[in-house]
Motif scaffolding. Structure first.
Motif, PDB file in Angstrom:
ATOM      1  N   PRO A   9     -44.680  28.099  36.604  1.00  0.00           N
ATOM      2  CA  PRO A   9     -44.534  26.653  36.394  1.00  0.00           C
ATOM      3  C   PRO A   9     -43.183  26.290  35.768  1.00  0.00           C
ATOM      4  CG  PRO A   9     -46.692  27.406  35.678  1.00  0.00           C
ATOM      5  CD  PRO A   9     -45.875  28.637  35.959  1.00  0.00           C
ATOM      6  N   ASP A  10     -42.786  27.059  34.745  1.00  0.00           N
ATOM      7  CA  ASP A  10     -41.488  26.793  34.098  1.00  0.00           C
ATOM      8  C   ASP A  10     -40.342  26.984  35.071  1.00  0.00           C
ATOM      9  OD1 ASP A  10     -42.823  26.361  31.802  1.00  0.00           O
ATOM     10  OD2 ASP A  10     -42.380  28.314  30.889  1.00  0.00           O
ATOM     11  N   LEU A  13     -40.302  26.792  38.280  1.00  0.00           N
ATOM     12  CA  LEU A  13     -40.240  25.756  39.318  1.00  0.00           C
ATOM     13  C   LEU A  13     -39.579  24.486  38.770  1.00  0.00           C
ATOM     14  CD1 LEU A  13     -43.686  26.274  41.095  1.00  0.00           C
ATOM     15  CD2 LEU A  13     -41.429  26.556  42.122  1.00  0.00           C
ATOM     16  N   GLU A  14     -39.882  24.170  37.525  1.00  0.00           N
ATOM     17  CA  GLU A  14     -39.241  22.992  36.915  1.00  0.00           C
ATOM     18  C   GLU A  14     -37.746  23.214  36.737  1.00  0.00           C
ATOM     19  OE1 GLU A  14     -41.184  21.698  33.355  1.00  0.00           O
ATOM     20  OE2 GLU A  14     -43.067  21.301  34.415  1.00  0.00           O
ATOM     21  N   GLN A  15     -37.412  24.428  36.280  1.00  0.00           N
ATOM     22  CA  GLN A  15     -35.995  24.768  36.098  1.00  0.00           C
ATOM     23  C   GLN A  15     -35.269  24.742  37.449  1.00  0.00           C
ATOM     24  OE1 GLN A  15     -35.331  28.738  34.654  1.00  0.00           O
ATOM     25  NE2 GLN A  15     -33.212  28.337  34.021  1.00  0.00           N
ATOM     26  N   GLU A  32     -36.082  22.975  40.072  1.00  0.00           N
ATOM     27  CA  GLU A  32     -35.916  21.589  40.515  1.00  0.00           C
ATOM     28  C   GLU A  32     -34.740  20.926  39.797  1.00  0.00           C
ATOM     29  OE1 GLU A  32     -39.153  18.849  39.675  1.00  0.00           O
ATOM     30  OE2 GLU A  32     -38.606  17.659  41.438  1.00  0.00           O
ATOM     31  N   ARG A  33     -34.651  21.156  38.478  1.00  0.00           N
ATOM     32  CA  ARG A  33     -33.537  20.567  37.706  1.00  0.00           C
ATOM     33  C   ARG A  33     -32.192  21.020  38.251  1.00  0.00           C
ATOM     34  NH1 ARG A  33     -36.551  21.786  33.271  1.00  0.00           N
ATOM     35  NH2 ARG A  33     -35.310  23.631  32.756  1.00  0.00           N
ATOM     36  N   THR A  85     -31.389  19.879  41.815  1.00  0.00           N
ATOM     37  CA  THR A  85     -31.037  18.460  41.790  1.00  0.00           C
ATOM     38  C   THR A  85     -29.607  18.279  41.276  1.00  0.00           C
ATOM     39  OG1 THR A  85     -33.361  17.990  41.351  1.00  0.00           O
ATOM     40  CG2 THR A  85     -31.805  16.185  40.987  1.00  0.00           C
ATOM     41  N   TRP A  91     -42.091  18.126  46.984  1.00  0.00           N
ATOM     42  CA  TRP A  91     -43.272  18.958  46.760  1.00  0.00           C
ATOM     43  C   TRP A  91     -44.353  18.583  47.758  1.00  0.00           C
ATOM     44  CZ3 TRP A  91     -42.668  22.575  42.909  1.00  0.00           C
ATOM     45  CH2 TRP A  91     -41.613  22.364  42.024  1.00  0.00           C
TER      46      TRP A  91
END
Lengths: 468, 259
Positions: free
Chosen positions: A64-65, A67-69, A71-72, A75, A83
């Motif tokens: 989860p972490d 995937l967020e990293q 995406e950041r 971007t 998603w």
């Protein structure tokens, strides 16, 4: 709709087809030998796969972490992240991106996730053409078929079949079974399409969270074309493909290419880190990444099944599988065939559609032995069998109990009572040996290809008692 | 398990007593192999104890997705080996089930887990035990024979005992061991796989039979009775002359000048 419900019928058809059997056998022998030549030292291989396994397990533990990293950082690099929980969502996103770009054609590099979400079908429904640019995928598309192997999509076709297909389907082409000539024909057709299309699509082998980079390996250069020539590049992959660091990529890619095709490195290695920047002369104007779940988070959430997501899609398990070697990829009825298909498909499609697959293994362990990231495929199959029989139902896998048949369950219950009770078993064994002349000559499926089983005159237990 | 070779195992000194776990397949279909295994162990000066209540390790239920049924069968074996003696099993597949899969089978059953682990740790496959614990020396009295060895997938990939059968055959001066094509490939048995996927199983068994026949060997030898049921059944249906024998039966025959 993908389903393995015709598995027995389709497998039987291939088993009885000597041309297909010989083709798969030859191809798998070739791939096994190529891989073996890349791992001459058992100790070095053990170290490398321990590293590969550790990286994949670490990445999943932090998924989860990461995937967020990812995406950041994607971007920040100018890559737009989307998603998709379901195949329908993934297709809708890609249709929307294509429509916005004014595209009537999507030229595709090799992507098994695009097969998984049945993208070509969805695009056609929206009036958009899809053209496969990987040579194997191109052949399969011309034939109106599906890939029969995740790395070698057209491995089920002979050279002559491909020659006839080209002569029939590609305008202005005469029959030739020269492999070089066939490849040149394909390249010529595709080269024009790369110039013409507004949207190129690709898969992703690894996504790197800390740098926001998409890695793509390939041998034909079509992946580079798809990701750089059209105005818009859409990448699609599963949510499990992320790693934290750039340093995690080399061990995984070393394992991937050696395990898959026996190559130390692929001809092309694409690192995609954003669209064309101001002042740059080429590259796409837009880059998108579609991250697909499609049942993966269910496998992720159950610790007994999470290892399924360690897979780097090398295909070595199918190359070494005695079942895949006998029946090829189409009989499975699912995007991912072979051992990895048997353990991933129930999560993607549910057990109702895939129950026959989980029994289609002798648990010989060849897949687990060659898996470059040490997925315990036989253990996972045993757990899936429990799910399929409804004996250890996890709410995270749809269709628990779908494979339960009354006859099998009754037989197992009887077996358990008999062999769980020494006195009862002795009685049974005494009767079975004394009345062995009554052993039937037809014993179900066993005697279709084997002589009937006949008990000995006296049991081992009796003979050992005599020796005392 | 199931992802490559197990770590090397440390072996005890040769004991005075062992248990023999004969397996359900030998009990009903090939008792000669069990008796031969006992004789080979006794030849080493070891007393062989055969608990008469033994039935089956539970593997058929475990691999078919019926853990409750498998636990019931396996649990019935756990009290049969009270002394701290090794448990010798003349089958790589059953030995693998007891040693490596019992802990997983009883993972959520605290009542049986300690015994399952304790017994499992003492389990040895027969050829492994003869080579590594007994340091067996075979005095071959048989004639000149060409033999082909089939090793089960469990023995090869879980137990790491694929070389011990070969080592014992190599001690027999009169035995020439033939090499089969694709030696490491499964024979297609796989327990209930053989009847749940009969077409695929039969194709695998036919290929195995062909590879074995092509060696020109006079005898097929294996340390796994399950594979032998499948391969022998297939060979017989094909009208082949070749037949498989359990390695214990074969080796004892060599010592006695019979096989």
């Amino acid at each position: 709709m993908q389903s393995a419900l015709n598995f027995h019928r389709d497998a039987r058809a291939v088993v009885g087809n000597p041309v297909l059997r010989a083709g798969f056998r030859g191809a798998m022998d070739f791939l096994m030998a190529k891989r073996a030549a890349q791992f001459p030292d058992e100790g070095a291989f053990a170290e490398l796969r321990a590293a590969g396994e550790a990286i994949r397990r670490y990445s999943l533990a932090r998924l989860p972490d990461l995937l967020e990293q990812l995406e950041r950082n994607l971007t920040a690099n100018g890559i737009r992240v989307h998603w998709a929980e379901t195949p329908e969502e993934a297709c809708a996103l890609i249709i929307e991106i294509t429509a916005k770009a004014g595209g009537k054609l999507v030229v595709k590099g090799k992507s098994m996730v695009s097969e998984e979400v049945e993208l070509n079908h969805a695009l056609a429904g929206a009036g958009i053409d899809a053209l496969e640019s990987d040579m194997g995928e191109y052949i399969v598309q011309l034939a109106g078929e599906r890939p029969s192997h995740i790395i070698m999509p057209a491995i089920h076709k002979t050279k002559e079949e491909i020659a006839r297909l080209f002569a029939e389907k590609v305008p202005g082409v005469d029959y030739t079974d020269s492999v070089d000539a066939l490849i040149q024909i394909g390249r010529r057709v595709l080269r024009d399409k790369f110039r013409e299309t507004k949207v190129g699509l690709s898969g992703v082998n690894v996504a790197v969270a800390e740098t926001g980079t998409l890695c793509l390996v390939e041998n034909e250069g079509n992946g580079r074309m798809c990701t750089t020539v059209p105005e818009v590049h859409v990448a699609i992959t599963g949510i499990e493909k992320v790693v934290e660091k750039l340093a995690h990529v080399p061990p995984l890619m070393t394992l991937l290419t050696r395990s898959a095709t026996g190559q130390a490195v692929t001809t092309y290695f694409n690192w995609i880190s954003g669209p064309r920047r101001p002042g740059e002369l080429d590259g796409p104007r837009e880059v998108h990444l579609v991250l697909v779940d499609n049942g993966r988070s269910g496998a992720y959430a159950d610790p007994r099944f999470r290892a399924t997501l360690q897979c780097i899609r090398c295909g070595a398990c199918m190359n070494h599988c005695p079942v895949y070697t006998r029946i090829g990829g189409h009989a499975y009825g699912t995007t991912y065939p072979g051992p990895i298909g048997k353990i991933i498909s129930p999560h993607l499609l549910g057990l109702e559609a895939t129950a026959p697959l989980v029994t289609a293994s002798s648990l010989c362990g060849a897949c687990g032995e060659v898996c470059p990231v040490k997925i315990p495929i036989p253990d996972l199959l045993i757990r899936l069998r429990q799910q399929s029989q409804g004996n250890a139902a996890s709410p995270l896998i749809p269709g628990a109990g779908a494979g339960r048949k009354r006859l099998m369950a009754t037989a197992m219950g009887l077996w358990s009572r008999l062999y769980g009770d020494p006195g009862l078993y002795r009685l049974f064994a005494w009767v079975a040996t004394r009345f062995r002349f009554l052993a039937p000559s037809r014993q179900g499926a066993w005697t279709d290809s084997r002589a009937p089983l006949k008990p000995a005159a006296r049991t081992l237990g009796e003979r050992m008692a005599d020796r005392r | 398990m199931s992802t490559g070779m197990p770590p090397p195992r440390s072996y005890p000194a040769k004991p005075a007593d062992v248990y023999l776990f004969g397996t359900c397949v030998l009990d009903l279909f090939d008792p000669e192999a069990g008796v031969s295994a006992a004789a080979l162990l006794e030849r080493e000066g070891i007393r062989v104890h055969y608990p008469p209540e033994q039935t089956c390790c539970g593997q058929p239920g475990y691999t078919s997705g019926f853990p409750e049924e498998a636990r019931r069968v396996a649990a019935a074996q756990l009290s049969l080996f009270p002394e701290p003696w090794p448990v010798v099993v003349p089958s790589g597949s059953c030995a693998g089930m007891m040693r490596l899969n019992w802990p997983a089978l009883f993972a959520d059953d605290p009542q049986h887990l300690p015994a399952a682990r304790a017994v499992g740790e003492r389990v040895f496959e027969l050829t492994e035990f003869l080579v590594h614990v007994c340091g067996t020396r075979l005095d071959d009295r048989g004639g000149s024979r060409k033999v082909v060895l089939h090793t089960s997938c469990t023995a090869r990939r879980e137990m790491g005992t694929h070389l011990t059968g070969r080592a014992l055959l190599a001690q027999c001066a009169g035995v020439e061991t033939a090499q089969q094509a694709r030696e490491a490939e499964c024979c297609g048995f796989g327990g209930t796989f053989s009847v749940r996927q009969p077409d695929i199983s039969a194709a695998m068994a036919a290929d195995k039979a062909e590879a074995l026949e092509a060696t020109g060997a006079e005898v097929l030898v294996s340390a796994d009775a399950g594979c032998l049921l499948n391969i022998n059944g297939t060979l017989e249906k094909r009208g082949s002359r070749l037949r498989g024998q359990h390695i214990a039966t074969f080796l004892l025959g060599r010592l006695e000048g019979r096989s």
